[in-house]
Design a protein around this motif. Structure first.
Motif, PDB file in Angstrom:
ATOM      1  N   ALA A 179       0.828  -1.210   0.000  1.00 47.10           N
ATOM      2  CA  ALA A 179       0.000   0.000   0.000  1.00 47.10           C
ATOM      3  C   ALA A 179       0.863   1.261   0.000  1.00 47.10           C
ATOM      4  CB  ALA A 179      -0.908   0.011   1.224  1.00 47.10           C
ATOM      5  N   PHE A 263      -4.352  -1.758  -2.621  1.00 44.44           N
ATOM      6  CA  PHE A 263      -3.853  -2.160  -1.305  1.00 44.44           C
ATOM      7  C   PHE A 263      -4.048  -1.075  -0.233  1.00 44.44           C
ATOM      8  CE2 PHE A 263      -1.565  -4.849  -4.299  1.00 44.44           C
ATOM      9  CZ  PHE A 263      -1.849  -6.096  -3.755  1.00 44.44           C
ATOM     10  N   ILE A 264      -4.521   0.089  -0.655  1.00 48.38           N
ATOM     11  CA  ILE A 264      -4.703   1.154   0.337  1.00 48.38           C
ATOM     12  C   ILE A 264      -5.926   0.816   1.187  1.00 48.38           C
ATOM     13  CG2 ILE A 264      -5.189   3.612   0.647  1.00 48.38           C
ATOM     14  CD1 ILE A 264      -3.723   4.051  -2.053  1.00 48.38           C
TER      15      ILE A 264
END
Ligand code: Q46
Ligand code: ZN
Ligand code: ZN
Length: 311
Positions: A179, A263-264
């Motif tokens: 992320a 992925f955040i």
């Protein structure tokens, strides 16, 4: 071998671009790649003040030079890690570079200012040297960028570095690291903006850039890097690149284009604040203050002993 642009004698071939360049056009290629990365990812504008994390190696000196050539205002920061002769020599390269070009180099010495060095921190915290070292550097670079009112902190990570880190993170699916693996991390509570303008250039290209620009840099590897997984990941990617030029570029840039945002974690809680220094922290003390606490009371440990004992 002829230059793709002027048909004069070429000095370097870049297989992933299927191109050869003469010295002048290679230097222009490097400037263009950095400029493209800066604009594409909105890293900085020419009116901003930048702080470069300088190690005395090829990448940090190349990006300092390139940013100057492109009209950016950048000061350097060198952190004395106390890794024996390696640190003494790397500091000399950083100072010489700055002196010759009349650039401003800030310096922090871990031993005299915080009472420890990297070999001692590794032994005292029982972490591999690169972990103690990386944490110390990250904290000090972030703090210097914020305290000095800089708009962004620049690091010299190149394409090989980023592809190798990505490879390591993917092998273990370290989603929290994935992320954060982007060429720009915006400023957020307690952290400066962080940018990596060398992501479009390979290690071989930054080395060639330094040679052609007459930049002297420290060639030796850090003595504490032996056994570092990052080097093994680089080697496997080099093998793939050899077979299929452009593999590293595609791996990294396709990740940025197609996957990085996924992925955040929008629900991630912001970090708390370190009781001692005010830096972002996941517990009462930040990782840096925990290292200082353990390592500054520890008897100094020489490099050789860490390499034998604490790996
Ligand atoms: S200086 Fe520090 Fe590197 Fe040496 S101990 Fe590891 S992290 S290898 S960039
Ligand atoms: Zn040319
Ligand atoms: Zn702290």
């Amino acid at each position: 071998m002829k230059c793709k642009v002027c048909r004069g004698p070429a000095v370097i071939d870049i297989r992933r671009h299927n191109a050869n360049f003469c010295a002048d056009h290679f230097l222009k290629y490097c400037r263009d790649q950095v400029s493209k990365a800066i604009h594409e990812f909105k890293m900085a504008t020419p009116d901003e003040r930048l702080l470069i994390a300088v190690s005395g190696g090829k990448d940090s000196l190349a990006i300092w030079d390139l940013l100057g050539e492109l009209g950016y205002q950048a000061d350097g920061l060198y952190v004395g890690l106390g890794i024996g002769e390696y640190s003494e020599t790397s500091g000399r390269y950083a100072r010489d570079f700055a002196d010759k070009r009349d650039l401003k180099l800030l310096e922090i010495d871990l031993r005299s200012e915080y009472g420890y060095d990297v070999p001692t921190a590794s032994a005292a915290t029982r972490r591999v040297p690169c972990s103690a070292c990386g944490m110390s550097k990250r904290h000090l670079f972030d703090k210097a960028a914020l305290d000095g009112g800089y708009d962004a902190l620049v690091t010299g990570h190149n394409l090989d570095d980023e592809a190798a880190v990505l490879y390591g993170n993917v092998l273990r699916w370290q989603t929290d690291y994935l992320a954060r693996q982007r060429p720009v991390l915006p400023e957020r509570n307690g952290f400066p903006r962080k940018v990596k303008p060398l992501i479009r250039l390979s290690e071989r290209e930054t080395a060639a850039y330094c040679v052609l620009r007459g930049i002297d840099y420290l060639v030796e590897e850090c003595p504490m890097a032996a056994g570092n997984k990052h080097l093994a990941f680089k080697e496997s990617l080099n093998a793939a690149e050899q077979q299929s030029p452009g593999t590293k570029h595609d791996f990294y840039f396709s990740f940025l284009r197609k996957a990085a945002d996924k992925f955040i974690d929008p629900e991630a809680e912001p970090l708390g604040v370190c009781e001692r220094c005010g830096a972002p922290a996941g517990s009462e003390l930040c990782s840096f203050c925990r290292i200082v606490e353990k390592a500054s009371n520890h008897e100094p440990v020489p490099v050789e002993l860490v390499n034998r004992k604490y790996r």
